[in-house]
Write a protein that holds these residues in place. Structure first.
Motif, PDB file in Angstrom:
ATOM      1  N   VAL A 148       0.845  -1.202   0.000  1.00 30.24           N
ATOM      2  CA  VAL A 148       0.000   0.000   0.000  1.00 30.24           C
ATOM      3  C   VAL A 148       0.879   1.250   0.000  1.00 30.24           C
ATOM      4  N   GLY A 149       1.957   1.241   0.790  1.00 26.33           N
ATOM      5  CA  GLY A 149       2.867   2.390   0.822  1.00 26.33           C
ATOM      6  C   GLY A 149       3.523   2.640  -0.518  1.00 26.33           C
ATOM      7  N   VAL A 150       3.987   1.584  -1.165  1.00 30.35           N
ATOM      8  CA  VAL A 150       4.632   1.734  -2.480  1.00 30.35           C
ATOM      9  C   VAL A 150       3.620   2.226  -3.507  1.00 30.35           C
ATOM     10  N   LEU A 151       2.415   1.676  -3.505  1.00 27.59           N
ATOM     11  CA  LEU A 151       1.387   2.131  -4.454  1.00 27.59           C
ATOM     12  C   LEU A 151       1.011   3.583  -4.213  1.00 27.59           C
ATOM     13  N   ALA A 152       0.931   3.999  -2.967  1.00 25.40           N
ATOM     14  CA  ALA A 152       0.614   5.396  -2.662  1.00 25.40           C
ATOM     15  C   ALA A 152       1.718   6.314  -3.152  1.00 25.40           C
ATOM     16  N   ALA A 153       2.959   5.910  -2.976  1.00 23.57           N
ATOM     17  CA  ALA A 153       4.074   6.726  -3.467  1.00 23.57           C
ATOM     18  C   ALA A 153       4.053   6.820  -4.982  1.00 23.57           C
ATOM     19  N   CYS A 154       3.774   5.718  -5.652  1.00 26.30           N
ATOM     20  CA  CYS A 154       3.692   5.729  -7.124  1.00 26.30           C
ATOM     21  C   CYS A 154       2.572   6.644  -7.589  1.00 26.30           C
ATOM     22  N   ALA A 155       1.425   6.538  -6.970  1.00 28.87           N
ATOM     23  CA  ALA A 155       0.289   7.376  -7.366  1.00 28.87           C
ATOM     24  C   ALA A 155       0.588   8.853  -7.142  1.00 28.87           C
TER      25      ALA A 155
ATOM     26  N   VAL B 177      10.458   1.443  -2.150  1.00 29.45           N
ATOM     27  CA  VAL B 177      10.694   0.010  -2.006  1.00 29.45           C
ATOM     28  C   VAL B 177      11.848  -0.228  -1.032  1.00 29.45           C
ATOM     29  N   VAL B 178      12.941   0.502  -1.192  1.00 29.90           N
ATOM     30  CA  VAL B 178      14.087   0.338  -0.295  1.00 29.90           C
ATOM     31  C   VAL B 178      13.707   0.757   1.128  1.00 29.90           C
ATOM     32  N   PHE B 179      13.007   1.899   1.241  1.00 35.07           N
ATOM     33  CA  PHE B 179      12.600   2.380   2.556  1.00 35.07           C
ATOM     34  C   PHE B 179      11.679   1.382   3.245  1.00 35.07           C
ATOM     35  N   MET B 180      10.690   0.874   2.530  1.00 38.74           N
ATOM     36  CA  MET B 180       9.754  -0.073   3.135  1.00 38.74           C
ATOM     37  C   MET B 180      10.457  -1.382   3.505  1.00 38.74           C
ATOM     38  N   ALA B 181      11.414  -1.835   2.691  1.00 41.01           N
ATOM     39  CA  ALA B 181      12.159  -3.049   3.033  1.00 41.01           C
ATOM     40  C   ALA B 181      12.976  -2.822   4.300  1.00 41.01           C
ATOM     41  N   PHE B 182      13.653  -1.674   4.369  1.00 41.50           N
ATOM     42  CA  PHE B 182      14.438  -1.344   5.562  1.00 41.50           C
ATOM     43  C   PHE B 182      13.539  -1.223   6.780  1.00 41.50           C
ATOM     44  N   PHE B 183      12.436  -0.498   6.640  1.00 39.75           N
ATOM     45  CA  PHE B 183      11.506  -0.297   7.746  1.00 39.75           C
ATOM     46  C   PHE B 183      10.888  -1.626   8.185  1.00 39.75           C
ATOM     47  N   GLY B 184      10.547  -2.480   7.237  1.00 40.68           N
ATOM     48  CA  GLY B 184       9.985  -3.794   7.560  1.00 40.68           C
ATOM     49  C   GLY B 184      10.974  -4.648   8.326  1.00 40.68           C
ATOM     50  N   CYS B 185      12.234  -4.670   7.875  1.00 40.40           N
ATOM     51  CA  CYS B 185      13.268  -5.437   8.589  1.00 40.40           C
ATOM     52  C   CYS B 185      13.493  -4.874   9.988  1.00 40.40           C
ATOM     53  N   LEU B 186      13.490  -3.561  10.104  1.00 37.91           N
ATOM     54  CA  LEU B 186      13.655  -2.926  11.408  1.00 37.91           C
ATOM     55  C   LEU B 186      12.501  -3.293  12.344  1.00 37.91           C
ATOM     56  N   MET B 187      11.266  -3.273  11.819  1.00 36.15           N
ATOM     57  CA  MET B 187      10.105  -3.630  12.633  1.00 36.15           C
ATOM     58  C   MET B 187      10.164  -5.088  13.067  1.00 36.15           C
ATOM     59  N   VAL B 188      10.459  -5.984  12.129  1.00 37.27           N
ATOM     60  CA  VAL B 188      10.515  -7.410  12.471  1.00 37.27           C
ATOM     61  C   VAL B 188      11.618  -7.656  13.488  1.00 37.27           C
ATOM     62  N   GLY B 189      12.771  -7.024  13.298  1.00 36.78           N
ATOM     63  CA  GLY B 189      13.869  -7.177  14.250  1.00 36.78           C
ATOM     64  C   GLY B 189      13.501  -6.688  15.637  1.00 36.78           C
ATOM     65  N   THR B 190      12.843  -5.533  15.708  1.00 38.31           N
ATOM     66  CA  THR B 190      12.424  -4.990  17.003  1.00 38.31           C
ATOM     67  C   THR B 190      11.391  -5.886  17.665  1.00 38.31           C
ATOM     68  N   ILE B 191      10.421  -6.325  16.880  1.00 34.12           N
ATOM     69  CA  ILE B 191       9.393  -7.222  17.429  1.00 34.12           C
ATOM     70  C   ILE B 191      10.035  -8.511  17.934  1.00 34.12           C
ATOM     71  N   MET B 192      10.977  -9.052  17.168  1.00 37.05           N
ATOM     72  CA  MET B 192      11.652 -10.287  17.577  1.00 37.05           C
ATOM     73  C   MET B 192      12.415 -10.075  18.879  1.00 37.05           C
TER      74      MET B 192
END
Length: 187
Positions: free
Chosen positions: A57-64, A83-98
């Protein structure tokens, strides 16, 4: 005149159940159990699917948004950045949650903690240390049987998290027939 309602018969007990119809399993937590439970819950398809959906959804919103700028180079650059930002942010979130989940899980299930589970076709009982709970299976609307954990969920939230080695194959087969391989009822 309608026929009288017949009571529905009780389902047969699981294979290997005791004389009381309850199938019991036991284990003692080792050093790696808390990490396995945490990893299995956080990295399940259910959790990762939600995160991937938010990223899409974030990538599609940025494209639009950049398409309205009218410049193709800006659109491509913004899309790559998102895409790079969301991948980094996703990894950061998963790492923090873990990290947070693992430390909490280690407090709840330290090495040496006795764990047990009781299974019938109508309810599940589970014990972690001195805490014991019995929950009717009708309360759950989803069961996710992963390679390391079995999660019994209500409204997409895990209510019971069991190590896979605590859940016998005949119980997993029953859950898959009730909830389907995808974990949803009736599939």
């Amino acid at each position: 005149m309608s026929a009288p309602l017949m009571p529905t018969p009780l389902p047969p007990p699981y294979a290997g159940a005791g004389p009381d119809g309850v199938l019991r399993t036991y284990l003692v937590a080792d050093d790696a159990l808390a990490a396995r439970l945490c990893r299995g819950a956080v990295l399940s398809r259910q959790v990762l699917g939600r995160q991937l959906g938010l990223a899409a959804v974030g990538v599609l919103a940025a494209c639009a948004a950049t398409l309205f700028a009218g410049d193709v180079a800006v659109t491509v650059a913004a899309t790559i950045f998102m895409v790079v930002f969301m991948a980094f942010f996703g990894c950061l979130m998963v790492g923090t949650i873990m990290l947070v989940s693992r430390s909490r899980m280690r407090r709840l299930v330290p090495a040496g903690t006795p764990m047990s589970a009781e299974f019938t076709p109508l309810w599940i009982g589970h014990r972690v240390g001195a805490t014991y709970s019995v929950i009717p299976l009708e309360r759950f609307d989803r069961v996710v049987a992963g390679p390391t954990v079995v999660m019994l969920c209500t409204r997409r939230r895990p209510v019971v998290l069991l190590p896979r080695e605590l859940v016998p194959p005949q119980v997993i087969a029953d859950y898959e027939s009730r909830y389907g391989r995808s974990g949803r009822p009736g599939r």
